[in-house]
Scaffold this motif. Sequence first.
Motif, PDB file in Angstrom:
ATOM      1  N   PRO A  64      29.502  17.054-119.346  1.00  0.00           N
ATOM      2  CA  PRO A  64      30.780  16.890-118.655  1.00  0.00           C
ATOM      3  C   PRO A  64      30.869  15.650-117.765  1.00  0.00           C
ATOM      4  O   PRO A  64      31.966  15.148-117.539  1.00  0.00           O
ATOM      5  CB  PRO A  64      30.916  18.166-117.821  1.00  0.00           C
ATOM      6  CG  PRO A  64      29.547  18.719-117.702  1.00  0.00           C
ATOM      7  CD  PRO A  64      28.790  18.257-118.917  1.00  0.00           C
ATOM      8  N   ASP A  65      29.753  15.152-117.266  1.00  0.00           N
ATOM      9  CA  ASP A  65      29.803  13.981-116.387  1.00  0.00           C
ATOM     10  C   ASP A  65      29.833  12.661-117.154  1.00  0.00           C
ATOM     11  O   ASP A  65      30.055  11.608-116.561  1.00  0.00           O
ATOM     12  CB  ASP A  65      28.639  13.993-115.395  1.00  0.00           C
ATOM     13  CG  ASP A  65      28.793  15.114-114.373  1.00  0.00           C
ATOM     14  OD1 ASP A  65      29.947  15.463-114.044  1.00  0.00           O
ATOM     15  OD2 ASP A  65      27.771  15.652-113.928  1.00  0.00           O
ATOM     16  N   LEU A  66      29.608  12.717-118.460  1.00  0.00           N
ATOM     17  CA  LEU A  66      29.704  11.525-119.293  1.00  0.00           C
ATOM     18  C   LEU A  66      31.108  11.435-119.882  1.00  0.00           C
ATOM     19  O   LEU A  66      31.820  12.426-119.982  1.00  0.00           O
ATOM     20  CB  LEU A  66      28.688  11.581-120.438  1.00  0.00           C
ATOM     21  CG  LEU A  66      27.208  11.630-120.066  1.00  0.00           C
ATOM     22  CD1 LEU A  66      26.356  11.709-121.322  1.00  0.00           C
ATOM     23  CD2 LEU A  66      26.814  10.439-119.214  1.00  0.00           C
ATOM     24  N   THR A  67      31.484  10.245-120.310  1.00  0.00           N
ATOM     25  CA  THR A  67      32.748  10.089-121.030  1.00  0.00           C
ATOM     26  C   THR A  67      32.552  10.563-122.467  1.00  0.00           C
ATOM     27  O   THR A  67      31.410  10.766-122.912  1.00  0.00           O
ATOM     28  CB  THR A  67      33.192   8.614-121.042  1.00  0.00           C
ATOM     29  OG1 THR A  67      32.277   7.866-121.850  1.00  0.00           O
ATOM     30  CG2 THR A  67      33.282   8.029-119.635  1.00  0.00           C
ATOM     31  N   ALA A  68      33.645  10.705-123.184  1.00  0.00           N
ATOM     32  CA  ALA A  68      33.550  11.075-124.596  1.00  0.00           C
ATOM     33  C   ALA A  68      32.718  10.046-125.350  1.00  0.00           C
ATOM     34  O   ALA A  68      31.835  10.398-126.148  1.00  0.00           O
ATOM     35  CB  ALA A  68      34.945  11.184-125.207  1.00  0.00           C
ATOM     36  N   ARG A  69      32.980   8.782-125.105  1.00  0.00           N
ATOM     37  CA  ARG A  69      32.240   7.706-125.781  1.00  0.00           C
ATOM     38  C   ARG A  69      30.749   7.779-125.435  1.00  0.00           C
ATOM     39  O   ARG A  69      29.896   7.676-126.318  1.00  0.00           O
ATOM     40  CB  ARG A  69      32.808   6.345-125.401  1.00  0.00           C
ATOM     41  CG  ARG A  69      32.071   5.177-126.046  1.00  0.00           C
ATOM     42  CD  ARG A  69      32.790   3.861-125.864  1.00  0.00           C
ATOM     43  NE  ARG A  69      34.149   3.907-126.376  1.00  0.00           N
ATOM     44  CZ  ARG A  69      34.480   3.875-127.657  1.00  0.00           C
ATOM     45  NH1 ARG A  69      33.556   3.793-128.569  1.00  0.00           N
ATOM     46  NH2 ARG A  69      35.747   3.907-128.025  1.00  0.00           N
ATOM     47  N   GLU A  70      30.439   7.963-124.147  1.00  0.00           N
ATOM     48  CA  GLU A  70      29.031   8.040-123.739  1.00  0.00           C
ATOM     49  C   GLU A  70      28.336   9.239-124.385  1.00  0.00           C
ATOM     50  O   GLU A  70      27.169   9.142-124.790  1.00  0.00           O
ATOM     51  CB  GLU A  70      28.927   8.136-122.216  1.00  0.00           C
ATOM     52  CG  GLU A  70      29.270   6.850-121.511  1.00  0.00           C
ATOM     53  CD  GLU A  70      29.442   7.016-120.006  1.00  0.00           C
ATOM     54  OE1 GLU A  70      29.329   5.996-119.305  1.00  0.00           O
ATOM     55  OE2 GLU A  70      29.708   8.151-119.522  1.00  0.00           O
ATOM     56  N   ASN A  71      29.034  10.371-124.484  1.00  0.00           N
ATOM     57  CA  ASN A  71      28.468  11.532-125.163  1.00  0.00           C
ATOM     58  C   ASN A  71      28.102  11.189-126.598  1.00  0.00           C
ATOM     59  O   ASN A  71      26.985  11.455-127.046  1.00  0.00           O
ATOM     60  CB  ASN A  71      29.462  12.701-125.154  1.00  0.00           C
ATOM     61  CG  ASN A  71      29.255  13.640-123.998  1.00  0.00           C
ATOM     62  OD1 ASN A  71      28.369  14.486-124.034  1.00  0.00           O
ATOM     63  ND2 ASN A  71      30.071  13.487-122.963  1.00  0.00           N
ATOM     64  N   LEU A  72      29.043  10.595-127.316  1.00  0.00           N
ATOM     65  CA  LEU A  72      28.783  10.287-128.724  1.00  0.00           C
ATOM     66  C   LEU A  72      27.722   9.205-128.877  1.00  0.00           C
ATOM     67  O   LEU A  72      26.913   9.249-129.811  1.00  0.00           O
ATOM     68  CB  LEU A  72      30.083   9.917-129.436  1.00  0.00           C
ATOM     69  CG  LEU A  72      31.103  11.065-129.544  1.00  0.00           C
ATOM     70  CD1 LEU A  72      32.334  10.620-130.308  1.00  0.00           C
ATOM     71  CD2 LEU A  72      30.493  12.315-130.164  1.00  0.00           C
ATOM     72  N   ARG A 107      37.175  16.195-116.996  1.00  0.00           N
ATOM     73  CA  ARG A 107      38.632  16.176-116.819  1.00  0.00           C
ATOM     74  C   ARG A 107      39.391  16.678-118.054  1.00  0.00           C
ATOM     75  O   ARG A 107      40.608  16.790-118.022  1.00  0.00           O
ATOM     76  CB  ARG A 107      39.105  14.754-116.504  1.00  0.00           C
ATOM     77  CG  ARG A 107      38.606  14.228-115.184  1.00  0.00           C
ATOM     78  CD  ARG A 107      39.202  12.881-114.910  1.00  0.00           C
ATOM     79  NE  ARG A 107      38.590  12.236-113.759  1.00  0.00           N
ATOM     80  CZ  ARG A 107      38.666  10.958-113.507  1.00  0.00           C
ATOM     81  NH1 ARG A 107      39.333  10.153-114.319  1.00  0.00           N
ATOM     82  NH2 ARG A 107      38.081  10.453-112.444  1.00  0.00           N
ATOM     83  N   TYR A 108      38.670  16.950-119.118  1.00  0.00           N
ATOM     84  CA  TYR A 108      39.299  17.386-120.365  1.00  0.00           C
ATOM     85  C   TYR A 108      39.678  18.862-120.297  1.00  0.00           C
ATOM     86  O   TYR A 108      39.004  19.671-119.646  1.00  0.00           O
ATOM     87  CB  TYR A 108      38.340  17.208-121.538  1.00  0.00           C
ATOM     88  CG  TYR A 108      38.174  15.800-122.042  1.00  0.00           C
ATOM     89  CD1 TYR A 108      38.676  14.697-121.371  1.00  0.00           C
ATOM     90  CD2 TYR A 108      37.489  15.578-123.225  1.00  0.00           C
ATOM     91  CE1 TYR A 108      38.510  13.414-121.864  1.00  0.00           C
ATOM     92  CE2 TYR A 108      37.323  14.300-123.724  1.00  0.00           C
ATOM     93  CZ  TYR A 108      37.825  13.219-123.034  1.00  0.00           C
ATOM     94  OH  TYR A 108      37.650  11.962-123.537  1.00  0.00           O
ATOM     95  N   SER A 109      40.714  19.223-121.036  1.00  0.00           N
ATOM     96  CA  SER A 109      41.048  20.630-121.224  1.00  0.00           C
ATOM     97  C   SER A 109      40.004  21.246-122.148  1.00  0.00           C
ATOM     98  O   SER A 109      39.216  20.546-122.794  1.00  0.00           O
ATOM     99  CB  SER A 109      42.433  20.761-121.863  1.00  0.00           C
ATOM    100  OG  SER A 109      42.391  20.285-123.203  1.00  0.00           O
ATOM    101  N   ARG A 110      40.017  22.559-122.249  1.00  0.00           N
ATOM    102  CA  ARG A 110      39.090  23.264-123.158  1.00  0.00           C
ATOM    103  C   ARG A 110      39.271  22.776-124.589  1.00  0.00           C
ATOM    104  O   ARG A 110      38.308  22.529-125.300  1.00  0.00           O
ATOM    105  CB  ARG A 110      39.355  24.773-123.052  1.00  0.00           C
ATOM    106  CG  ARG A 110      38.761  25.597-124.157  1.00  0.00           C
ATOM    107  CD  ARG A 110      37.337  25.989-123.864  1.00  0.00           C
ATOM    108  NE  ARG A 110      36.882  26.965-124.838  1.00  0.00           N
ATOM    109  CZ  ARG A 110      36.078  26.673-125.851  1.00  0.00           C
ATOM    110  NH1 ARG A 110      35.635  25.465-126.016  1.00  0.00           N
ATOM    111  NH2 ARG A 110      35.702  27.613-126.692  1.00  0.00           N
ATOM    112  N   GLY A 111      40.505  22.617-125.012  1.00  0.00           N
ATOM    113  CA  GLY A 111      40.777  22.159-126.378  1.00  0.00           C
ATOM    114  C   GLY A 111      40.286  20.743-126.626  1.00  0.00           C
ATOM    115  O   GLY A 111      39.768  20.437-127.705  1.00  0.00           O
ATOM    116  N   MET A 112      40.444  19.867-125.641  1.00  0.00           N
ATOM    117  CA  MET A 112      39.962  18.490-125.790  1.00  0.00           C
ATOM    118  C   MET A 112      38.433  18.471-125.888  1.00  0.00           C
ATOM    119  O   MET A 112      37.865  17.744-126.701  1.00  0.00           O
ATOM    120  CB  MET A 112      40.436  17.635-124.618  1.00  0.00           C
ATOM    121  CG  MET A 112      41.935  17.382-124.620  1.00  0.00           C
ATOM    122  SD  MET A 112      42.495  16.616-123.085  1.00  0.00           S
ATOM    123  CE  MET A 112      41.735  15.001-123.191  1.00  0.00           C
TER     124      MET A 112
END
Length: 189
Positions: A64-72, A107-112
């Motif tokens: 959760p503390d990483l961005t989507a890009r950082e996660n991937l 900051r994302y919703s559950r669906g995001m």
Amino acid sequence: MAAGERVAVIGPNGAGKTTLVRVLATLLRPDGGELIVAGARCPDDARRARAYIGYLGHDPLIYPDLTARENLEFFASMYGLEDASGRIDGLLDRVGLLARSLEPVRRYSRGMAQRLGIARMLLHSPPLLLLDEPYSGLDVEGARVLDEELAPAAGRTIVAVTHEVERAHGLATRVVVMRSGLIVDEVAT
């Protein structure tokens, strides 16, 4: 299980469905028996088996503390994917998160978050997808993306736990019913 087969696992709460999928995903050690994924004997060779497995559960397994890009990017490095930037952009666009890819996942919703979990699951192009209630929390667009990835034309082998019997029949070539940790029925669709 044959390559390209699609199996839906259904049954009441507490039947062992989630445990089964987590064992198959090498996230839990089995109490007994033998699991072989693409020639890799698990749990001893679970690391090699994971290269063939894409997993999506109730928890999308993202930081959760990483961005989507950082996660991937992190998961791409775990899978040894070199120069994965284009693949990451494509997946983020496909799941509708490219515009918000630099935002912390908290900051994302559950669906995001679940859509990002789909991108993580597909990142290394695994031939085997293991899903535990994958539609939970998804909006219509997220469900459409997942449906496309699970379509027979995608050519993947799939094991999906779901409470949605109608969706199970549409997804699967075989439906397995579990009760008390045992497979009690099996139906070809």
